[in-house]
Design an enzyme around this catalytic site. Structure first.
Site, PDB file in Angstrom:
ATOM      1  N   GLU A  80       2.915  12.733 -13.226  1.00  0.00           N
ATOM      2  CA  GLU A  80       2.195  12.831 -11.958  1.00  0.00           C
ATOM      3  C   GLU A  80       3.105  13.491 -10.922  1.00  0.00           C
ATOM      4  O   GLU A  80       4.154  12.943 -10.591  1.00  0.00           O
ATOM      5  CB  GLU A  80       1.788  11.431 -11.477  1.00  0.00           C
ATOM      6  CG  GLU A  80       0.924  11.493 -10.243  1.00  0.00           C
ATOM      7  CD  GLU A  80       0.507  10.120  -9.764  1.00  0.00           C
ATOM      8  OE1 GLU A  80       1.343   9.197  -9.793  1.00  0.00           O
ATOM      9  OE2 GLU A  80      -0.649   9.990  -9.333  1.00  0.00           O
ATOM     10  N   LEU A 122       0.807  -1.240   0.000  1.00  0.00           N
ATOM     11  CA  LEU A 122       0.000   0.000   0.000  1.00  0.00           C
ATOM     12  C   LEU A 122       0.833   1.281   0.000  1.00  0.00           C
ATOM     13  O   LEU A 122       1.995   1.284   0.419  1.00  0.00           O
ATOM     14  CB  LEU A 122      -0.904  -0.008   1.238  1.00  0.00           C
ATOM     15  CG  LEU A 122      -1.874  -1.203   1.316  1.00  0.00           C
ATOM     16  CD1 LEU A 122      -2.701  -1.129   2.587  1.00  0.00           C
ATOM     17  CD2 LEU A 122      -2.782  -1.241   0.097  1.00  0.00           C
ATOM     18  N   TRP A 169       1.308   5.660   0.890  1.00  0.00           N
ATOM     19  CA  TRP A 169       1.327   6.420   2.144  1.00  0.00           C
ATOM     20  C   TRP A 169       0.278   7.515   2.209  1.00  0.00           C
ATOM     21  O   TRP A 169       0.160   8.197   3.220  1.00  0.00           O
ATOM     22  CB  TRP A 169       2.720   7.046   2.362  1.00  0.00           C
ATOM     23  CG  TRP A 169       3.335   7.646   1.147  1.00  0.00           C
ATOM     24  CD1 TRP A 169       4.327   7.092   0.380  1.00  0.00           C
ATOM     25  CD2 TRP A 169       3.029   8.909   0.515  1.00  0.00           C
ATOM     26  NE1 TRP A 169       4.650   7.915  -0.678  1.00  0.00           N
ATOM     27  CE2 TRP A 169       3.855   9.040  -0.614  1.00  0.00           C
ATOM     28  CE3 TRP A 169       2.124   9.938   0.796  1.00  0.00           C
ATOM     29  CZ2 TRP A 169       3.826  10.140  -1.463  1.00  0.00           C
ATOM     30  CZ3 TRP A 169       2.079  11.030  -0.049  1.00  0.00           C
ATOM     31  CH2 TRP A 169       2.917  11.133  -1.153  1.00  0.00           C
ATOM     32  N   LYS A 222       1.444  -5.008   3.699  1.00  0.00           N
ATOM     33  CA  LYS A 222       2.694  -4.261   3.844  1.00  0.00           C
ATOM     34  C   LYS A 222       2.350  -2.790   3.609  1.00  0.00           C
ATOM     35  O   LYS A 222       2.143  -2.352   2.484  1.00  0.00           O
ATOM     36  CB  LYS A 222       3.757  -4.703   2.832  1.00  0.00           C
ATOM     37  CG  LYS A 222       5.117  -4.092   3.200  1.00  0.00           C
ATOM     38  CD  LYS A 222       5.962  -3.708   2.018  1.00  0.00           C
ATOM     39  CE  LYS A 222       5.856  -2.303   1.532  1.00  0.00           C
ATOM     40  NZ  LYS A 222       6.249  -1.229   2.432  1.00  0.00           N
ATOM     41  N   SER A 258       2.626   3.564  -7.299  1.00  0.00           N
ATOM     42  CA  SER A 258       3.047   4.168  -8.568  1.00  0.00           C
ATOM     43  C   SER A 258       3.002   3.151  -9.704  1.00  0.00           C
ATOM     44  O   SER A 258       3.113   1.941  -9.482  1.00  0.00           O
ATOM     45  CB  SER A 258       4.464   4.707  -8.415  1.00  0.00           C
ATOM     46  OG  SER A 258       5.324   3.642  -8.075  1.00  0.00           O
ATOM     47  N   GLU A 281      -3.802  -0.648  -8.629  1.00  0.00           N
ATOM     48  CA  GLU A 281      -4.425   0.690  -8.652  1.00  0.00           C
ATOM     49  C   GLU A 281      -3.272   1.678  -8.649  1.00  0.00           C
ATOM     50  O   GLU A 281      -2.518   1.751  -7.682  1.00  0.00           O
ATOM     51  CB  GLU A 281      -5.303   0.915  -7.417  1.00  0.00           C
ATOM     52  CG  GLU A 281      -6.463  -0.046  -7.273  1.00  0.00           C
ATOM     53  CD  GLU A 281      -7.509   0.070  -8.367  1.00  0.00           C
ATOM     54  OE1 GLU A 281      -7.454   1.036  -9.157  1.00  0.00           O
ATOM     55  OE2 GLU A 281      -8.358  -0.825  -8.451  1.00  0.00           O
ATOM     56  N   CYS A 312      -4.147  10.105  -5.757  1.00  0.00           N
ATOM     57  CA  CYS A 312      -4.050   9.498  -7.096  1.00  0.00           C
ATOM     58  C   CYS A 312      -5.085  10.068  -8.055  1.00  0.00           C
ATOM     59  O   CYS A 312      -4.853  10.144  -9.244  1.00  0.00           O
ATOM     60  CB  CYS A 312      -4.200   7.990  -6.986  1.00  0.00           C
ATOM     61  SG  CYS A 312      -5.714   7.527  -6.161  1.00  0.00           S
TER      62      CYS A 312
HETATM   63  P1  TAP Z   1       5.161   3.573  -4.493  1.00  0.00           P
HETATM   64  O1  TAP Z   1       6.507   4.137  -4.374  1.00  0.00           O
HETATM   65  O2  TAP Z   1       4.827   2.820  -5.729  1.00  0.00           O
HETATM   66  O3  TAP Z   1       4.968   2.625  -3.211  1.00  0.00           O
HETATM   67  C1  TAP Z   1       3.800   1.909  -2.987  1.00  0.00           C
HETATM   68  C2  TAP Z   1       4.125   0.691  -2.151  1.00  0.00           C
HETATM   69  O4  TAP Z   1       4.973  -0.168  -2.895  1.00  0.00           O
HETATM   70  C3  TAP Z   1       4.857   1.021  -0.867  1.00  0.00           C
HETATM   71  O5  TAP Z   1       4.384   0.178   0.151  1.00  0.00           O
HETATM   72  C4  TAP Z   1       6.293   0.721  -1.222  1.00  0.00           C
HETATM   73  O6  TAP Z   1       7.084   0.401  -0.092  1.00  0.00           O
HETATM   74  C5  TAP Z   1       6.109  -0.491  -2.105  1.00  0.00           C
HETATM   75  N1  TAP Z   1       7.261  -0.760  -2.977  1.00  0.00           N
HETATM   76  C6  TAP Z   1       8.219   0.109  -3.367  1.00  0.00           C
HETATM   77  N2  TAP Z   1       9.133  -0.535  -4.149  1.00  0.00           N
HETATM   78  C7  TAP Z   1       8.727  -1.826  -4.244  1.00  0.00           C
HETATM   79  C8  TAP Z   1       9.233  -2.968  -4.902  1.00  0.00           C
HETATM   80  N3  TAP Z   1      10.355  -2.924  -5.633  1.00  0.00           N
HETATM   81  N4  TAP Z   1       8.564  -4.131  -4.805  1.00  0.00           N
HETATM   82  C9  TAP Z   1       7.426  -4.199  -4.068  1.00  0.00           C
HETATM   83  N5  TAP Z   1       6.898  -3.153  -3.409  1.00  0.00           N
HETATM   84  C10 TAP Z   1       7.535  -1.972  -3.494  1.00  0.00           C
HETATM   85  O7  TAP Z   1       4.018   4.652  -4.346  1.00  0.00           O
HETATM   86  P2  TAP Z   1       3.840   5.734  -3.194  1.00  0.00           P
HETATM   87  O8  TAP Z   1       4.904   6.753  -3.395  1.00  0.00           O
HETATM   88  O9  TAP Z   1       3.707   5.107  -1.872  1.00  0.00           O
HETATM   89  O10 TAP Z   1       2.390   6.321  -3.547  1.00  0.00           O
HETATM   90  C11 TAP Z   1       2.231   7.211  -4.556  1.00  0.00           C
HETATM   91  C12 TAP Z   1       1.695   6.551  -5.809  1.00  0.00           C
HETATM   92  O11 TAP Z   1       0.551   5.748  -5.514  1.00  0.00           O
HETATM   93  C13 TAP Z   1       1.200   7.566  -6.797  1.00  0.00           C
HETATM   94  O12 TAP Z   1       1.610   7.221  -8.094  1.00  0.00           O
HETATM   95  C14 TAP Z   1      -0.317   7.489  -6.697  1.00  0.00           C
HETATM   96  O13 TAP Z   1      -1.013   7.904  -7.801  1.00  0.00           O
HETATM   97  C15 TAP Z   1      -0.521   6.058  -6.389  1.00  0.00           C
HETATM   98  N6  TAP Z   1      -1.804   5.839  -5.692  1.00  0.00           N
HETATM   99  C16 TAP Z   1      -2.819   5.278  -6.387  1.00  0.00           C
HETATM  100  C17 TAP Z   1      -4.047   5.084  -5.788  1.00  0.00           C
HETATM  101  C18 TAP Z   1      -5.144   4.451  -6.583  1.00  0.00           C
HETATM  102  S1  TAP Z   1      -6.436   3.920  -5.802  1.00  0.00           S
HETATM  103  N7  TAP Z   1      -5.068   4.317  -7.865  1.00  0.00           N
HETATM  104  C19 TAP Z   1      -4.240   5.448  -4.460  1.00  0.00           C
HETATM  105  C20 TAP Z   1      -3.183   6.018  -3.764  1.00  0.00           C
HETATM  106  C21 TAP Z   1      -1.958   6.204  -4.410  1.00  0.00           C
HETATM  107  P3  TAP Z   1       7.996   1.498   0.681  1.00  0.00           P
HETATM  108  O14 TAP Z   1       7.556   2.836   0.212  1.00  0.00           O
HETATM  109  O15 TAP Z   1       7.704   1.239   2.097  1.00  0.00           O
HETATM  110  O16 TAP Z   1       9.408   1.187   0.327  1.00  0.00           O
END
Ligand code: TAP
Length: 499
Positions: free
Chosen positions: A401, A165, A167, A191, A245, A267, A302
């Protein structure tokens, strides 16, 4: 619901405890390595606690336990009405602990307390309750066979579901996965994003208190590249539901291909358009929706409507209304109940947002509001709501984004051009359309390539409405609504023949 004021918040903060251990098989445990990581309050820059830093060995333990409890049927074979009862109790406990959960999200994420209490945590409980209530109201099917046969189509839980998930809405995103996955009888391992772990740990503790059996809902704090990857590659994890992402989402498809072809639900990100047609009359209300779409949750959303695509005749009057609206958006201490905008999630992300603002200026966009880091004296990471005028859709700020409080204003002349600009993006998560004309609304809603089109408002719909993305905004399913239940179920055909 609690009424927020400074005294209520002060008292609740004084008794706030941080539960910092992983939840595996119904117990709060340290990481097997004994390692921890610091949790920083992004509104002050201060470290306030340390949280278990789990590794692959903790994932192994959690998956084994989640699998055992699933096969034993402690939850998976309970009658749907029993799962409903326990989940409703879980939702009630979330409501009872709403202020505590809301404050955890303020100190970890810098989100305004009025938002975390009245929106995030309220909707977390509502989401669990909605899916709980559906549990014993979803019927399976009988095939339209000849009289010599009986064909049944049965939904069964998949098994062990992992949810990785982001943050920005920690508890709410957890609930979007937990609600339908638990309702269908799965075991789940969450996680959370490393920087926002605490509310999810408390959710797991409240689930246990409600009677959800040990091992059914586990929380493994740790790094994505370690814990997230280990879950994605695990042969005993049957489904990964990921929100985050697009770049990390792609990795989950690779993990599935390299392991057991587990089901992957993604998502992902967005660059959502808000189209304002020339016939719009009430610019004040439109400006309120435009501001909410662009700046709610500091733009760390998002479905943020980060591109305002406005008819050239309305640009100046709408911008005037928007600038007036923004005067009411107070930025500051997220513990102040009057504040609407808190801090960015962290320094690295803030610098990323500021570098996009720089890029916008370099590429020729005109700054009409904000553009700077502010409140540096707090030690926190605050960025002003920022509006760029004279943006063209090929600019970096209109294509990538930013995930921060940055709105790009783009003009159009014709309906066709508005649709062309709106769809000229790799994403397709959300969109808004403002018009007085129902025929225009209906026609354009069909042409916009996005999972949600909200008309004359900014909305993702309530629990009854599916949420997910077209194009590179999503893959494999939808959160919310009954559509979400199906993605955590296997369909089985049982076929009888008369003797
Ligand atoms: P990410 O950097 O993609 O992180 C999301 C999750 O993936 C975190 O728990 C992260 O862990 C984990 N992660 C990172 N690298 C990984 C890997 N190599 N293998 C497996 N898991 C890994 O996104 P973020 O910065 O938290 O959130 C922002 C993004 O989420 C934006 O692009 C936003 O648009 C999107 N988002 C989409 C939605 C919907 S519903 N479409 C809702 C909310 C957010 P750690 O960060 O703990 O390392």
């Amino acid at each position: 619901m609690v009424e927020l004021n400074h005294q209520v918040i002060k008292e609740a903060l004084a008794s706030l405890e941080f539960h910092t251990k992983a939840i595996i098989n119904g117990k709060a445990v340290d990481a097997l390595s004994g390692k921890t990581f610091p949790a920083e309050n992004p509104a002050t820059g201060q470290v306030f606690t340390h949280i278990a830093l789990c590794g692959e060995e903790d994932v192994e333990l959690a998956v084994q336990n989640a699998r055992e409890v699933f096969e034993r049927g402690d939850w998976s074979r309970l009658a749907p009405a029993d799962r409903r009862r326990i989940m409703v109790k879980f939702a009630d406990l979330i409501d009872e602990h709403a202020l505590e959960l809301a404050l955890l999200e303020v100190v970890e994420a810098g989100k305004p307390v009025s938002e975390t209490l009245y929106t995030d945590i309220h909707e977390t409980a509502e989401c669990i309750r909605w899916h709980a209530e559906a549990t014993d109201k979803i019927y399976d099917q009988v095939c339209p066979t000849s009289r010599d046969n009986l064909g049944m189509i049965i939904r069964e839980p998949i098994g062990v579901v992992a949810a990785v998930l982001p943050w920005n809405f920690p508890a709410q995103m957890a609930a979007w996965k937990l609600g339908p996955a638990l309702s269908m009888g799965n075991s789940i391992i969450i996680k959370p994003a490393e920087i926002t772990t605490l509310s999810t740990i408390r959710l797991a503790e409240l689930a246990l208190e409600a009677g959800i059996p040990a091992g059914v809902f586990n929380v493994i704090p740790g790094e994505g590249s370690v814990v997230g990857q280990a879950l994605g590659l695990h042969m005993e994890v049957d489904c990964c539901a990921f929100t985050g992402s697009t770049s990390v989402g792609r990795k989950f498809l690779e993990y599935a291909a390299k392991s057991n072809l587990k089901r992957i639900i993604l998502e992902l990100g967005g660059k959502s358009p808000q189209i304002v047609m020339p016939d719009v009359v009430d610019l004040k209300t439109t400006a309120q929706h435009v501001a909410a779409a662009a700046f709610w949750n500091m733009g760390e959303n998002c479905s943020s409507g980060s591109r305002l695509i406005v008819h050239e005749s309305l640009k100046e009057p709408l911008l005037k209304a928007l600038l007036t609206e923004m005067e009411g958006w107070q930025l500051g201490d997220p513990l102040d109940p009057e504040v609407k905008l808190g801090s960015m999630i962290g320094q690295k992300h803030m610098n990323n947002v500021l570098s996009y603002i720089e890029k916008g200026l370099e590429e020729g966009a005109e700054l009409r509001l904000g553009g700077k880091q502010v409140l540096k004296e707090t030690g926190g990471y605050f960025v002003e709501p920022t509006i760029f005028d004279n943006v063209t859709n090929d600019m970096t700020i209109a294509q990538e984004e930013i995930f921060g409080p940055v709105l790009s204003v783009i003009t159009f002349k014709t309906e066709e051009e508005a649709i062309q600009i709106a769809n000229d993006t790799n994403y397709g998560l959300a969109s808004s359309l403002h018009t007085e004309n129902i025929h225009v609304a209906n026609r354009m809603a069909r042409l916009i390539k996005a999972g949600t089109v909200s008309i004359n408002c900014f909305s993702e719909g309530d629990s009854t409405a599916p949420f997910g993305g077209f194009k590179q905004s999503g893959f494999g399913g939808r959160d919310k609504s009954l559509a979400a239940h199906d993605q955590y179920a296997e369909l089985k055909t049982v076929w009888y023949e008369n003797r």
